[in-house]
Design a protein around this motif. Structure first.
Motif, PDB file in Angstrom:
ATOM      1  N   UNK A   1      22.651 -13.341   1.584  1.00 14.03           N
ATOM      2  CA  UNK A   1      22.485 -13.641   0.163  1.00 14.03           C
ATOM      3  C   UNK A   1      21.053 -13.609  -0.328  1.00 14.03           C
ATOM      4  N   UNK A   2      20.111 -13.181   0.528  1.00 16.97           N
ATOM      5  CA  UNK A   2      18.713 -13.034   0.098  1.00 16.97           C
ATOM      6  C   UNK A   2      18.597 -11.940  -0.957  1.00 16.97           C
ATOM      7  N   UNK A   3      17.754 -12.175  -1.966  1.00 13.93           N
ATOM      8  CA  UNK A   3      17.723 -11.248  -3.106  1.00 13.93           C
ATOM      9  C   UNK A   3      16.376 -10.586  -3.348  1.00 13.93           C
ATOM     10  N   UNK A   4      15.293 -11.128  -2.776  1.00 11.92           N
ATOM     11  CA  UNK A   4      13.967 -10.584  -3.130  1.00 11.92           C
ATOM     12  C   UNK A   4      13.009 -10.716  -1.962  1.00 11.92           C
ATOM     13  N   UNK A   5      11.928  -9.967  -2.039  1.00 17.63           N
ATOM     14  CA  UNK A   5      10.901  -9.996  -1.010  1.00 17.63           C
ATOM     15  C   UNK A   5       9.535 -10.059  -1.703  1.00 17.63           C
ATOM     16  N   UNK A   6       8.614 -10.830  -1.118  1.00 11.29           N
ATOM     17  CA  UNK A   6       7.264 -10.853  -1.680  1.00 11.29           C
ATOM     18  C   UNK A   6       6.554  -9.552  -1.320  1.00 11.29           C
ATOM     19  N   UNK A   7       6.116  -8.870  -2.340  1.00 10.53           N
ATOM     20  CA  UNK A   7       5.393  -7.604  -2.159  1.00 10.53           C
ATOM     21  C   UNK A   7       3.901  -7.861  -2.364  1.00 10.53           C
ATOM     22  N   UNK A   8       3.567  -8.467  -3.504  1.00 12.46           N
ATOM     23  CA  UNK A   8       2.169  -8.810  -3.792  1.00 12.46           C
ATOM     24  C   UNK A   8       1.983 -10.295  -3.482  1.00 12.46           C
ATOM     25  N   UNK A   9       1.292 -10.566  -2.388  1.00 13.74           N
ATOM     26  CA  UNK A   9       1.029 -11.955  -1.980  1.00 13.74           C
ATOM     27  C   UNK A   9      -0.360 -12.016  -1.374  1.00 13.74           C
ATOM     28  N   UNK A  10      -0.951 -13.204  -1.417  1.00 11.59           N
ATOM     29  CA  UNK A  10      -2.348 -13.378  -1.020  1.00 11.59           C
ATOM     30  C   UNK A  10      -2.704 -12.815   0.347  1.00 11.59           C
ATOM     31  N   UNK A  11      -1.769 -12.874   1.294  1.00 10.58           N
ATOM     32  CA  UNK A  11      -2.104 -12.449   2.651  1.00 10.58           C
ATOM     33  C   UNK A  11      -1.744 -10.990   2.930  1.00 10.58           C
ATOM     34  N   UNK A  12      -1.236 -10.251   1.947  1.00 14.23           N
ATOM     35  CA  UNK A  12      -0.956  -8.816   2.144  1.00 14.23           C
ATOM     36  C   UNK A  12      -2.146  -7.964   1.740  1.00 14.23           C
ATOM     37  N   UNK A  13      -2.353  -6.881   2.470  1.00 18.58           N
ATOM     38  CA  UNK A  13      -3.321  -5.859   2.051  1.00 18.58           C
ATOM     39  C   UNK A  13      -2.633  -4.924   1.045  1.00 18.58           C
ATOM     40  N   UNK A  14      -3.405  -4.137   0.294  1.00 20.96           N
ATOM     41  CA  UNK A  14      -2.779  -3.151  -0.602  1.00 20.96           C
ATOM     42  C   UNK A  14      -1.833  -2.196   0.141  1.00 20.96           C
ATOM     43  N   UNK A  15      -2.137  -1.865   1.380  1.00 24.45           N
ATOM     44  CA  UNK A  15      -1.226  -1.015   2.167  1.00 24.45           C
ATOM     45  C   UNK A  15       0.112  -1.739   2.374  1.00 24.45           C
ATOM     46  N   UNK A  16       0.020  -3.063   2.566  1.00 23.86           N
ATOM     47  CA  UNK A  16       1.271  -3.823   2.745  1.00 23.86           C
ATOM     48  C   UNK A  16       2.047  -3.955   1.434  1.00 23.86           C
TER      49      UNK A  16
END
Ligand code: AMP
Ligand code: MN
Ligand code: MN
Ligand code: MN
Length: 290
Positions: free
Chosen positions: A218-233
């Motif tokens: 039932x998960x609906x979303x994923x963090x794409x832009x978050x403080x610990x991600x690089x732009x590649x991530x």
């Protein structure tokens, strides 16, 4: 730039600011829609909502639930939850309940490594003793000169294979998602890039298995832009979101001035093609805040 910040912490978990101070800082930094997502505890939401209403900002009730999945610890953010929903409140109480015992063991392990007085020192940094955790230990290790900042603590202490690490059993993935969904919230896989870091990190095959299981539950979303991600991530997880038909979320994961990967707000835009998580909200959050 995104004026949504859907992931941050107050003193109710391991942030350094009060819920009111978090909201005020967000407003100063141009955030229009804010979710407070303290770890495993919802005590800060009423205060934060009141501050947001006063400042004319839209507020989303949130939480970040600690989960054990296979050999990994994951974080699942719930957005738009109802803190009064009994299974969510009771589930979080059970997730929190082991923290005191774990903290004592962590202090014992650090004492064996020659660092004493840690338990009392860590509690001194805990705004909410029920939520004692590794960040409070890290602040004490910085204060006593063992490390230069909180981030470097997690290279030398408190992680698998290093002094002060104590394995712990958190919530079951399917339960955490069910508590969030049952309370009317959206379940978001937090900072997935972090689960792929280091020697103990998961590979791509395991990430795909996790995402499949997350969606199935039932998960609906994923963090794409978050403080610990690089732009590649950002790009990498935008592709995973498309592959698994997930909405995309964004948040600073702010814990305190000068301590976090990034400050609140002013997050870069999603990669093209991302469907923002707020597209799923029935009413614009500005109506929810009223
Ligand atoms: P706990 O829930 O007690 O295991 O503490 C987890 C918290 O430790 C996370 O929410 C972060 O705030 C902090 N943390 C974990 N890894 C790192 C890291 N590499 N750098 C900075 N903070 C970290
Ligand atoms: Mn934290
Ligand atoms: Mn987290
Ligand atoms: Mn967080």
């Amino acid at each position: 730039m995104l004026d949504y910040d859907l992931h941050c912490h107050s003193r109710i978990s391991d942030g350094t600011l009060t819920p009111t101070e978090v909201v005020e800082r967000a407003a100063e930094r141009g955030v229009k829609v804010l979710a407070l997502t303290d770890h495993d505890d919802m005590e800060g939401l009423d205060e934060a909502r009141a501050a947001a209403v006063r400042l004319g900002m839209s507020f989303i009730s949130g939480v970040e639930i600690s989960v054990s999945w296979r050999t990994h610890t994951l974080h699942i953010v719930g957005l738009g939850i109802d803190p009064a929903y009994p299974p969510l409140a009771e589930g979080l109480r059970s997730v929190r309940s082991g923290r005191g015992e774990r903290a004592r063991k962590m202090a014992d392990e650090l004492a064996k490594a020659g660092i004493g007085g840690v338990l009392q020192g860590a509690y001194h940094f805990a705004g909410n003793p029920n939520m004692i955790g590794r960040t409070h230990f890290a602040r004490y290790l910085v204060e006593t000169g063992h490390c230069k900042d909180v981030k470097s603590v997690f290279n030398r202490y408190l992680v698998k294979g290093k002094p002060g690490y104590v394995p712990h059993q958190w919530a079951v993935l399917q339960d955490a998602i069910a508590w969030i969904r049952g309370s009317g919230g959206v379940a978001v896989l937090a900072h997935p890039g972090r689960y792929m870091c280091g020697r103990a990190g998961m590979g791509k095959k395991t990430m795909r298995e996790l995402l499949a299981e997350f969606v199935e539950a039932g998960g609906q979303a994923v963090e794409v832009v978050t403080g610990s991600h690089t732009p590649e991530q950002y790009a990498e997880f935008a592709r995973y979101a498309e592959e698994f038909n997930l909405l995309c979320s964004c948040g600073s994961d702010f814990h305190g001035p000068g301590e976090s990967w990034r400050d609140m707000g002013r997050l870069p835009d999603f990669p093209l093609g991302c469907r923002p998580v707020w597209e799923s909200w029935e009413h614009p959050p500005v109506l929810k805040a009223a």
